[in-house]
Design a protein around this motif. Structure first.
Motif, PDB file in Angstrom:
ATOM      1  N   ARG A 101       0.854  -1.190   0.000  1.00 56.59           N
ATOM      2  CA  ARG A 101       0.000   0.000   0.000  1.00 56.59           C
ATOM      3  C   ARG A 101       0.889   1.239   0.000  1.00 56.59           C
ATOM      4  O   ARG A 101       0.491   2.294   0.467  1.00 56.59           O
ATOM      5  CB  ARG A 101      -0.940  -0.003   1.206  1.00 56.59           C
ATOM      6  N   ILE A 102       2.071   1.099  -0.521  1.00 61.90           N
ATOM      7  CA  ILE A 102       2.969   2.239  -0.659  1.00 61.90           C
ATOM      8  C   ILE A 102       2.738   2.846  -2.038  1.00 61.90           C
ATOM      9  O   ILE A 102       2.678   2.129  -3.038  1.00 61.90           O
ATOM     10  CB  ILE A 102       4.439   1.801  -0.502  1.00 61.90           C
ATOM     11  N   ASN A 103       2.617   4.145  -2.087  1.00 60.75           N
ATOM     12  CA  ASN A 103       2.441   4.843  -3.359  1.00 60.75           C
ATOM     13  C   ASN A 103       3.774   4.846  -4.102  1.00 60.75           C
ATOM     14  O   ASN A 103       4.634   5.686  -3.845  1.00 60.75           O
ATOM     15  CB  ASN A 103       1.943   6.269  -3.103  1.00 60.75           C
ATOM     16  N   VAL A 104       3.935   3.933  -5.044  1.00 64.54           N
ATOM     17  CA  VAL A 104       5.207   3.807  -5.762  1.00 64.54           C
ATOM     18  C   VAL A 104       5.403   4.920  -6.784  1.00 64.54           C
ATOM     19  O   VAL A 104       6.514   5.120  -7.280  1.00 64.54           O
ATOM     20  CB  VAL A 104       5.361   2.418  -6.422  1.00 64.54           C
ATOM     21  N   ALA A 105       4.361   5.688  -7.100  1.00 63.06           N
ATOM     22  CA  ALA A 105       4.500   6.807  -8.039  1.00 63.06           C
ATOM     23  C   ALA A 105       5.492   7.844  -7.515  1.00 63.06           C
ATOM     24  O   ALA A 105       6.179   8.503  -8.301  1.00 63.06           O
ATOM     25  CB  ALA A 105       3.142   7.456  -8.291  1.00 63.06           C
ATOM     26  N   LEU A 106       5.591   7.980  -6.204  1.00 66.62           N
ATOM     27  CA  LEU A 106       6.492   8.968  -5.612  1.00 66.62           C
ATOM     28  C   LEU A 106       7.955   8.691  -5.941  1.00 66.62           C
ATOM     29  O   LEU A 106       8.785   9.601  -5.899  1.00 66.62           O
ATOM     30  CB  LEU A 106       6.300   9.019  -4.091  1.00 66.62           C
ATOM     31  N   SER A 107       8.291   7.432  -6.290  1.00 66.49           N
ATOM     32  CA  SER A 107       9.668   7.091  -6.635  1.00 66.49           C
ATOM     33  C   SER A 107       9.914   7.149  -8.137  1.00 66.49           C
ATOM     34  O   SER A 107      11.013   6.853  -8.596  1.00 66.49           O
ATOM     35  CB  SER A 107      10.023   5.700  -6.097  1.00 66.49           C
ATOM     36  N   GLY A 108       8.901   7.541  -8.907  1.00 65.03           N
ATOM     37  CA  GLY A 108       9.033   7.596 -10.360  1.00 65.03           C
ATOM     38  C   GLY A 108       9.362   8.989 -10.874  1.00 65.03           C
ATOM     39  O   GLY A 108       9.571   9.936 -10.106  1.00 65.03           O
ATOM     40  N   THR A 109       9.394   9.075 -12.196  1.00 64.94           N
ATOM     41  CA  THR A 109       9.656  10.334 -12.887  1.00 64.94           C
ATOM     42  C   THR A 109       8.507  10.591 -13.852  1.00 64.94           C
ATOM     43  O   THR A 109       8.102   9.685 -14.577  1.00 64.94           O
ATOM     44  CB  THR A 109      10.983  10.254 -13.671  1.00 64.94           C
ATOM     45  N   ALA A 110       7.993  11.807 -13.867  1.00 60.64           N
ATOM     46  CA  ALA A 110       6.840  12.142 -14.715  1.00 60.64           C
ATOM     47  C   ALA A 110       7.261  12.944 -15.938  1.00 60.64           C
ATOM     48  O   ALA A 110       8.162  13.777 -15.873  1.00 60.64           O
ATOM     49  CB  ALA A 110       5.810  12.927 -13.901  1.00 60.64           C
ATOM     50  N   PHE A 111       6.582  12.661 -17.049  1.00 61.60           N
ATOM     51  CA  PHE A 111       6.785  13.361 -18.319  1.00 61.60           C
ATOM     52  C   PHE A 111       5.405  13.638 -18.907  1.00 61.60           C
ATOM     53  O   PHE A 111       4.450  12.939 -18.593  1.00 61.60           O
ATOM     54  CB  PHE A 111       7.557  12.481 -19.314  1.00 61.60           C
ATOM     55  N   GLN A 112       5.309  14.615 -19.793  1.00 57.88           N
ATOM     56  CA  GLN A 112       4.056  14.823 -20.516  1.00 57.88           C
ATOM     57  C   GLN A 112       4.355  15.396 -21.897  1.00 57.88           C
ATOM     58  O   GLN A 112       5.454  15.884 -22.160  1.00 57.88           O
ATOM     59  CB  GLN A 112       3.080  15.699 -19.736  1.00 57.88           C
ATOM     60  N   SER A 113       3.355  15.312 -22.764  1.00 57.14           N
ATOM     61  CA  SER A 113       3.530  15.690 -24.165  1.00 57.14           C
ATOM     62  C   SER A 113       3.865  17.169 -24.349  1.00 57.14           C
ATOM     63  O   SER A 113       4.566  17.527 -25.293  1.00 57.14           O
ATOM     64  CB  SER A 113       2.279  15.326 -24.962  1.00 57.14           C
ATOM     65  N   SER A 114       3.390  18.016 -23.484  1.00 58.45           N
ATOM     66  CA  SER A 114       3.688  19.447 -23.517  1.00 58.45           C
ATOM     67  C   SER A 114       3.264  20.037 -22.178  1.00 58.45           C
ATOM     68  O   SER A 114       2.621  19.360 -21.377  1.00 58.45           O
ATOM     69  CB  SER A 114       2.914  20.130 -24.655  1.00 58.45           C
ATOM     70  N   THR A 115       3.621  21.282 -21.942  1.00 60.47           N
ATOM     71  CA  THR A 115       3.240  21.935 -20.689  1.00 60.47           C
ATOM     72  C   THR A 115       2.647  23.300 -20.989  1.00 60.47           C
ATOM     73  O   THR A 115       3.185  24.057 -21.782  1.00 60.47           O
ATOM     74  CB  THR A 115       4.457  22.093 -19.750  1.00 60.47           C
TER      75      THR A 115
END
Length: 186
Positions: free
Chosen positions: A14-28
């Motif tokens: 039940r640990i939020n593993v997203a916190l250890s990831g890296t986020a990207f998106q198509s544009s900002t």
């Protein structure tokens, strides 16, 4: 010298593993950086600067995890206004970076749920390193997310393979068949 074959398994958490990831998106757009969706702040108010915002048609947002995980569920927090921006968003999970990860298998398609800003999607152990939110319809102009939480476990086979490869000075051959990993050291 040889190593035994074994079935793939993962530990659930039940640990939020997203916190250890890296986020990207198509544009900002409007300073709505991709990292805002994994900042640990589920505030749905745009003016509090915790939501993402893209700028073009067929937008996507991608989370790259530090390894392969079996994803049990994903919690998605929408904005409290302009909620239709999540209508028809595909959630994709897999290991392929092709087409920015937008060709990976689908876990779900989400829509705004009246009366709630956070919804939970069951992904039933889908495996992947990339988790994408993709608005593929031509009428969609922007994608905005306020928080993405990912629950699941690291795939122990991939962890083990990484440690074997890193610790061995010999050649390691690995292949996958019928849900079994076969590892050979030569």
């Amino acid at each position: 010298r040889s190593l035994a074959c074994f079935k793939s398994s993962a530990t659930e958490s039940r640990i939020n593993v997203a916190l250890s990831g890296t986020a990207f998106q198509s544009s900002t757009s409007n300073d709505g950086d991709a990292e805002r969706a994994i900042d640990g702040n589920s505030d749905p108010e745009w003016t509090h600067q915790s939501c993402t915002h893209t700028a073009e048609e067929k937008p996507w947002w991608r989370l790259q995890l530090p390894g392969v995980y079996r994803v049990s569920e994903i919690e998605v927090t929408n904005r409290n206004e302009n909620r239709e921006k999540l209508n028809g968003v595909e959630i994709l999970i897999g290991n392929s970076p092709v087409n920015n990860g937008n060709d990976n298998p689908r876990c779900s398609i989400i829509y705004d749920v009246p009366g709630t800003v956070t919804q939970t999607v069951q992904c039933r152990g889908m495996e992947g390193r990339f988790i994408n939110f993709y608005l593929s319809c031509a009428t969609a102009s922007v994608l905005t997310l306020c928080e993405v939480k990912v629950y699941g476990g690291r795939n122990l086979v991939y962890q083990y393979m990484s440690s074997v490869v890193e610790s061995s000075k010999e050649q390691v051959i690995c292949y996958f068949s019928n849900y079994n990993f076969h590892i050979f050291v030569i």
